[in-house]
Design a protein around this motif. Structure first.
Motif, PDB file in Angstrom:
ATOM      1  N   ILE A   1       0.821  -1.208   0.000  1.00  8.90           N
ATOM      2  CA  ILE A   1       0.000   0.000   0.000  1.00  8.90           C
ATOM      3  C   ILE A   1       0.859   1.263   0.000  1.00  8.90           C
ATOM      4  N   THR A   2       1.885   1.281   0.843  1.00  5.17           N
ATOM      5  CA  THR A   2       2.657   2.505   1.075  1.00  5.17           C
ATOM      6  C   THR A   2       3.853   2.677   0.158  1.00  5.17           C
ATOM      7  N   HIS A   3       4.355   1.547  -0.397  1.00  5.12           N
ATOM      8  CA  HIS A   3       5.617   1.569  -1.159  1.00  5.12           C
ATOM      9  C   HIS A   3       6.755   2.167  -0.317  1.00  5.12           C
ATOM     10  N   ASP A   4       6.729   1.872   0.956  1.00  7.27           N
ATOM     11  CA  ASP A   4       7.759   2.347   1.885  1.00  7.27           C
ATOM     12  C   ASP A   4       8.987   1.455   1.750  1.00  7.27           C
ATOM     13  N   VAL A   5      10.025   1.966   1.126  1.00  7.59           N
ATOM     14  CA  VAL A   5      11.216   1.165   0.838  1.00  7.59           C
ATOM     15  C   VAL A   5      11.901   0.726   2.124  1.00  7.59           C
ATOM     16  N   GLU A   6      12.013   1.628   3.078  1.00  7.92           N
ATOM     17  CA  GLU A   6      12.679   1.287   4.333  1.00  7.92           C
ATOM     18  C   GLU A   6      11.944   0.160   5.054  1.00  7.92           C
ATOM     19  N   ALA A   7      10.624   0.237   5.090  1.00  8.44           N
ATOM     20  CA  ALA A   7       9.839  -0.819   5.736  1.00  8.44           C
ATOM     21  C   ALA A   7       9.978  -2.137   4.985  1.00  8.44           C
ATOM     22  N   ALA A   8      10.035  -2.056   3.661  1.00 11.19           N
ATOM     23  CA  ALA A   8      10.197  -3.275   2.862  1.00 11.19           C
ATOM     24  C   ALA A   8      11.539  -3.938   3.146  1.00 11.19           C
ATOM     25  N   LEU A   9      12.593  -3.148   3.251  1.00  6.05           N
ATOM     26  CA  LEU A   9      13.910  -3.700   3.539  1.00  6.05           C
ATOM     27  C   LEU A   9      13.974  -4.248   4.963  1.00  6.05           C
ATOM     28  N   GLN A  10      13.263  -3.622   5.886  1.00  7.10           N
ATOM     29  CA  GLN A  10      13.238  -4.087   7.274  1.00  7.10           C
ATOM     30  C   GLN A  10      12.611  -5.473   7.373  1.00  7.10           C
ATOM     31  N   LEU A  11      11.647  -5.741   6.515  1.00 11.64           N
ATOM     32  CA  LEU A  11      10.979  -7.029   6.539  1.00 11.64           C
ATOM     33  C   LEU A  11      11.972  -8.167   6.317  1.00 11.64           C
ATOM     34  N   GLU A  12      12.924  -7.946   5.438  1.00  8.56           N
ATOM     35  CA  GLU A  12      13.931  -8.980   5.185  1.00  8.56           C
ATOM     36  C   GLU A  12      14.760  -9.239   6.440  1.00  8.56           C
ATOM     37  N   GLN A  13      15.074  -8.197   7.189  1.00  8.91           N
ATOM     38  CA  GLN A  13      15.820  -8.374   8.436  1.00  8.91           C
ATOM     39  C   GLN A  13      14.968  -9.109   9.472  1.00  8.91           C
ATOM     40  N   ASP A  14      13.680  -8.790   9.519  1.00 15.33           N
ATOM     41  CA  ASP A  14      12.794  -9.458  10.464  1.00 15.33           C
ATOM     42  C   ASP A  14      12.684 -10.953  10.167  1.00 15.33           C
ATOM     43  N   ASP A  15      12.873 -11.320   8.918  1.00 16.38           N
ATOM     44  CA  ASP A  15      12.805 -12.729   8.528  1.00 16.38           C
ATOM     45  C   ASP A  15      13.950 -13.551   9.126  1.00 16.38           C
ATOM     46  N   ASP A  16      15.009 -12.889   9.587  1.00 15.87           N
ATOM     47  CA  ASP A  16      16.128 -13.625  10.190  1.00 15.87           C
ATOM     48  C   ASP A  16      15.664 -14.475  11.366  1.00 15.87           C
ATOM     49  N   ARG A  17      14.666 -13.984  12.104  1.00 15.61           N
ATOM     50  CA  ARG A  17      14.158 -14.742  13.241  1.00 15.61           C
ATOM     51  C   ARG A  17      13.515 -16.044  12.789  1.00 15.61           C
ATOM     52  N   MET A  18      12.847 -16.031  11.643  1.00 10.50           N
ATOM     53  CA  MET A  18      12.246 -17.265  11.127  1.00 10.50           C
ATOM     54  C   MET A  18      13.333 -18.284  10.811  1.00 10.50           C
ATOM     55  N   ASP A  19      14.427 -17.824  10.255  1.00 10.82           N
ATOM     56  CA  ASP A  19      15.530 -18.734   9.957  1.00 10.82           C
ATOM     57  C   ASP A  19      16.100 -19.334  11.242  1.00 10.82           C
ATOM     58  N   GLU A  20      16.173 -18.530  12.302  1.00  8.81           N
ATOM     59  CA  GLU A  20      16.655 -19.034  13.585  1.00  8.81           C
ATOM     60  C   GLU A  20      15.721 -20.123  14.123  1.00  8.81           C
ATOM     61  N   LEU A  21      14.435 -19.879  14.036  1.00  8.15           N
ATOM     62  CA  LEU A  21      13.462 -20.854  14.523  1.00  8.15           C
ATOM     63  C   LEU A  21      13.515 -22.139  13.701  1.00  8.15           C
ATOM     64  N   HIS A  22      13.725 -21.986  12.411  1.00  8.13           N
ATOM     65  CA  HIS A  22      13.834 -23.163  11.536  1.00  8.13           C
ATOM     66  C   HIS A  22      15.043 -24.013  11.940  1.00  8.13           C
ATOM     67  N   ARG A  23      16.149 -23.352  12.229  1.00  9.03           N
ATOM     68  CA  ARG A  23      17.335 -24.090  12.676  1.00  9.03           C
ATOM     69  C   ARG A  23      17.095 -24.748  14.030  1.00  9.03           C
ATOM     70  N   LEU A  24      16.330 -24.080  14.886  1.00 12.28           N
ATOM     71  CA  LEU A  24      16.040 -24.632  16.200  1.00 12.28           C
ATOM     72  C   LEU A  24      15.266 -25.947  16.093  1.00 12.28           C
ATOM     73  N   ILE A  25      14.368 -26.024  15.152  1.00 16.63           N
ATOM     74  CA  ILE A  25      13.627 -27.265  14.937  1.00 16.63           C
ATOM     75  C   ILE A  25      14.589 -28.406  14.616  1.00 16.63           C
ATOM     76  N   PHE A  26      15.544 -28.157  13.740  1.00 16.55           N
ATOM     77  CA  PHE A  26      16.488 -29.202  13.378  1.00 16.55           C
ATOM     78  C   PHE A  26      17.376 -29.593  14.555  1.00 16.55           C
ATOM     79  N   GLN A  27      17.677 -28.664  15.414  1.00 18.77           N
ATOM     80  CA  GLN A  27      18.431 -29.006  16.617  1.00 18.77           C
ATOM     81  C   GLN A  27      17.656 -29.997  17.475  1.00 18.77           C
ATOM     82  N   HIS A  28      16.346 -29.777  17.585  1.00 20.15           N
ATOM     83  CA  HIS A  28      15.508 -30.721  18.331  1.00 20.15           C
ATOM     84  C   HIS A  28      15.491 -32.088  17.652  1.00 20.15           C
ATOM     85  N   LEU A  29      15.349 -32.083  16.343  1.00 22.64           N
ATOM     86  CA  LEU A  29      15.258 -33.348  15.615  1.00 22.64           C
ATOM     87  C   LEU A  29      16.536 -34.171  15.725  1.00 22.64           C
TER      88      LEU A  29
END
Length: 224
Positions: free
Chosen positions: A140-168
């Motif tokens: 909606i906003t075409h806010d470039v800074e917010a769009a780029l921030q989203l990629e950084q926020d995705d780092d947490r998902m990668d951490e959680l994904h790795r955590l699952i494999f640690q459990h497995l």
């Protein structure tokens, strides 16, 4: 004629936003169905994916019509082509939410996620929903800074994904092969869902700047 043309371009964006809201809601509800073994909710998520598919088909038809009749150039062409790519990302996100719901349905009345991973899966589901909400907002906003921030926020998902494999891979894993397969799949579904949200945001950067996200300067230019 050009006014109607630009209104149609705006309506394509509106459809993308609607798709983003739908798939964001779907992943949230699918997560609840998965963790609570809620069969009815799982069925609702599975059935609701038809609406996302319908929106994508309609968007594609309108975009193709614009390309054929209006022969858009420069920025307008970029909007149409990029919108087609974003609609594919969003449609695939809906499929991934549906996969989570189907896993919940397949294991009903049992819970597919073992108790010691419920908190991790819950966070993955909440994060996936939040990332897609952010993607809808930058559409909606075409806010470039917010769009780029989203990629950084995705780092947490990668951490959680790795955590699952640690459990497995932990010697203390005692839930069996079937549950290990289910857990591997569901972790992948959330990780890929987040990737599609990031992809939408990166395409918004391209729409707003004419440059790909990884081509932008790392620091903003100084202002006078």
């Amino acid at each position: 004629m050009r006014t109607a043309y630009h209104e149609e371009l705006e309506s394509i964006t509106d459809s993308l936003v609607e798709m983003a809201h739908l798939v964001g809601s779907a992943i949230g509800r699918a997560t609840t169905a998965l963790l609570d073994a809620d069969l009815q909710l799982a069925e609702n998520v599975i059935a609701a994916d038809d609406k996302v598919d319908e929106l994508q088909r309609d968007l594609e038809n309108r975009a193709i019509t614009l390309l054929a009749r209006q022969q858009p150039v420069a920025t307008e062409l970029r909007i149409v082509v990029t919108s087609l790519r974003m609609s594919a990302d969003l449609e695939r996100s809906g499929d991934l939410a549906q996969h989570v719901a189907k896993l919940a349905r397949r294991r009903y009345p049992e819970r597919a996620v073992p108790r010691d991973l419920r908190r991790t899966i819950l966070e993955m589901g909440q994060l996936a929903q939040r990332l897609m909400a952010q993607a809808a907002e930058v559409l909606i906003t075409h806010d470039v800074e917010a769009a780029l921030q989203l990629e950084q926020d995705d780092d947490r998902m990668d951490e959680l994904h790795r955590l699952i494999f640690q459990h497995l891979l932990d010697d203390q894993w005692h839930h069996g092969v079937e549950t290990a397969v289910d857990t591997t799949l569901v972790g992948r579904y959330y990780e890929r869902f987040a990737d599609h949200a990031v992809s939408v945001a990166r395409r918004v950067v391209y729409l707003a700047t004419g440059e790909h996200a990884d081509e932008l300067p790392t620091t903003p230019p100084a202002t006078a």
